[in-house]
Design a protein around this motif. Sequence first.
Motif, PDB file in Angstrom:
ATOM      1  N   GLY A   1       0.823  -1.198   0.000  1.00  0.00           N
ATOM      2  CA  GLY A   1       0.000   0.000   0.000  1.00  0.00           C
ATOM      3  C   GLY A   1       0.860   1.253   0.000  1.00  0.00           C
ATOM      4  O   GLY A   1       2.088   1.191   0.135  1.00  0.00           O
ATOM      5  N   LYS A   2       0.225   2.394  -0.149  1.00  0.00           N
ATOM      6  CA  LYS A   2       0.951   3.660  -0.227  1.00  0.00           C
ATOM      7  C   LYS A   2       1.792   3.875   1.033  1.00  0.00           C
ATOM      8  O   LYS A   2       1.293   3.774   2.153  1.00  0.00           O
ATOM      9  CB  LYS A   2      -0.017   4.819  -0.422  1.00  0.00           C
ATOM     10  CG  LYS A   2       0.682   6.167  -0.646  1.00  0.00           C
ATOM     11  CD  LYS A   2      -0.305   7.304  -0.804  1.00  0.00           C
ATOM     12  CE  LYS A   2      -1.002   7.213  -2.144  1.00  0.00           C
ATOM     13  NZ  LYS A   2      -1.862   8.429  -2.366  1.00  0.00           N
ATOM     14  N   HIS A   3       3.068   4.176   0.835  1.00  0.00           N
ATOM     15  CA  HIS A   3       3.974   4.401   1.958  1.00  0.00           C
ATOM     16  C   HIS A   3       5.065   5.383   1.533  1.00  0.00           C
ATOM     17  O   HIS A   3       5.350   5.515   0.343  1.00  0.00           O
ATOM     18  CB  HIS A   3       4.576   3.076   2.450  1.00  0.00           C
ATOM     19  CG  HIS A   3       5.339   2.330   1.399  1.00  0.00           C
ATOM     20  ND1 HIS A   3       4.715   1.612   0.396  1.00  0.00           N
ATOM     21  CD2 HIS A   3       6.670   2.206   1.176  1.00  0.00           C
ATOM     22  CE1 HIS A   3       5.634   1.059  -0.390  1.00  0.00           C
ATOM     23  NE2 HIS A   3       6.821   1.418   0.057  1.00  0.00           N
TER      24      HIS A   3
ATOM     25  N   ASP B   1       2.441   6.685  -7.653  1.00  0.00           N
ATOM     26  CA  ASP B   1       3.170   7.514  -6.700  1.00  0.00           C
ATOM     27  C   ASP B   1       2.586   8.917  -6.609  1.00  0.00           C
ATOM     28  O   ASP B   1       1.714   9.313  -7.393  1.00  0.00           O
ATOM     29  CB  ASP B   1       4.665   7.556  -7.042  1.00  0.00           C
ATOM     30  CG  ASP B   1       4.975   8.204  -8.382  1.00  0.00           C
ATOM     31  OD1 ASP B   1       4.417   9.274  -8.668  1.00  0.00           O
ATOM     32  OD2 ASP B   1       5.795   7.647  -9.143  1.00  0.00           O
TER      33      ASP B   1
ATOM     34  N   GLU C   1       5.578   9.329  -1.880  1.00  0.00           N
ATOM     35  CA  GLU C   1       4.788   8.173  -1.468  1.00  0.00           C
ATOM     36  C   GLU C   1       4.501   7.330  -2.698  1.00  0.00           C
ATOM     37  O   GLU C   1       4.297   7.873  -3.789  1.00  0.00           O
ATOM     38  CB  GLU C   1       3.477   8.609  -0.814  1.00  0.00           C
ATOM     39  CG  GLU C   1       3.642   9.326   0.503  1.00  0.00           C
ATOM     40  CD  GLU C   1       2.303   9.641   1.156  1.00  0.00           C
ATOM     41  OE1 GLU C   1       1.287   9.720   0.432  1.00  0.00           O
ATOM     42  OE2 GLU C   1       2.274   9.783   2.393  1.00  0.00           O
ATOM     43  N   HIS C   2       4.469   6.014  -2.518  1.00  0.00           N
ATOM     44  CA  HIS C   2       4.164   5.142  -3.663  1.00  0.00           C
ATOM     45  C   HIS C   2       3.537   3.847  -3.192  1.00  0.00           C
ATOM     46  O   HIS C   2       3.587   3.481  -2.011  1.00  0.00           O
ATOM     47  CB  HIS C   2       5.425   4.874  -4.495  1.00  0.00           C
ATOM     48  CG  HIS C   2       6.361   3.878  -3.861  1.00  0.00           C
ATOM     49  ND1 HIS C   2       6.722   2.698  -4.475  1.00  0.00           N
ATOM     50  CD2 HIS C   2       7.007   3.893  -2.674  1.00  0.00           C
ATOM     51  CE1 HIS C   2       7.568   2.042  -3.705  1.00  0.00           C
ATOM     52  NE2 HIS C   2       7.757   2.742  -2.614  1.00  0.00           N
ATOM     53  N   SER C   3       2.929   3.142  -4.145  1.00  0.00           N
ATOM     54  CA  SER C   3       2.387   1.802  -3.908  1.00  0.00           C
ATOM     55  C   SER C   3       2.822   0.908  -5.057  1.00  0.00           C
ATOM     56  O   SER C   3       3.071   1.381  -6.167  1.00  0.00           O
ATOM     57  CB  SER C   3       0.864   1.827  -3.812  1.00  0.00           C
ATOM     58  OG  SER C   3       0.282   2.268  -5.033  1.00  0.00           O
TER      59      SER C   3
ATOM     60  N   TYR D   1       1.599  -2.916  -6.675  1.00  0.00           N
ATOM     61  CA  TYR D   1       0.616  -3.999  -6.575  1.00  0.00           C
ATOM     62  C   TYR D   1       0.767  -5.013  -7.704  1.00  0.00           C
ATOM     63  O   TYR D   1       1.044  -4.648  -8.851  1.00  0.00           O
ATOM     64  CB  TYR D   1      -0.811  -3.436  -6.611  1.00  0.00           C
ATOM     65  CG  TYR D   1      -1.324  -3.033  -5.255  1.00  0.00           C
ATOM     66  CD1 TYR D   1      -1.890  -3.971  -4.392  1.00  0.00           C
ATOM     67  CD2 TYR D   1      -1.234  -1.717  -4.832  1.00  0.00           C
ATOM     68  CE1 TYR D   1      -2.362  -3.598  -3.141  1.00  0.00           C
ATOM     69  CE2 TYR D   1      -1.698  -1.338  -3.581  1.00  0.00           C
ATOM     70  CZ  TYR D   1      -2.260  -2.288  -2.741  1.00  0.00           C
ATOM     71  OH  TYR D   1      -2.714  -1.916  -1.508  1.00  0.00           O
TER      72      TYR D   1
END
Length: 236
Positions: free
Chosen positions: A56-58, A78, A101-103, A105
């Motif tokens: 998930g987004k972090h 992102d 921030e990015h994810s 998946y």
Amino acid sequence: MKTKYIANFERGRADFGWLKSYHSFSFGSYFNPSRTNFGLLRVLNDDTVAPGEGFGKHPHKDMEIISIPLEGDLEHKDSMGNTTIIKEGDIQVMSAGTGVEHSEYNKNDNREVKFLQIWIFPRENGLQPRYDQMSISSLRKQNEFYQILSPNKDDDGVWINQDAYMHLLESDIEKEYEYELKNPENGVYLFLLNGKAEVSEIVLKERDALEVSETSRIKIKTEKNVKLLAIEVPMK
């Protein structure tokens, strides 16, 4: 020449069900005081993500983050507005700089994604965040090292804000190769993805690694069907 051998089974391991990860260096809940970094190489995670799952987004800050997919497709989003798919044969770089921030998946519902996540300390902190990815298929060479990352915008592969280089070797023959360092003050982290190879009478098998420093060139003997990643980084 100074060397340190790291066997596959010596890596840290995390299993969250949806994510299985092997850590070459201390990461998350895995901490080994003797395995925190190699020069400015901070992270090398060997990740497998289950179908339909992902990160998930972090946030990240002041780090050069490189992803190399080995199998499957990974969707990237992102805070810079990028939404892309990276897949086997691609390389992705994200300069986190002042903060991003990015994810990531696995959007496939029937196959895993396997990829390498690599972090390298930047040349300086507080840089403008940046994203890039490319296919490295046009760079690919059989039975010789080919470059996929450097500090230079006009070189082959992607570039990062550090005097670091990455090369791949894909060998389908038994042969002795020579890797010549771009800077003899750098060190090289050799990570064997497939096959069997030998450096200074040290035998490497699949997912074994070898830290090499204090030399300007490395001789590597391979058996057939070898894939080797060479990560060259400043040592201080």
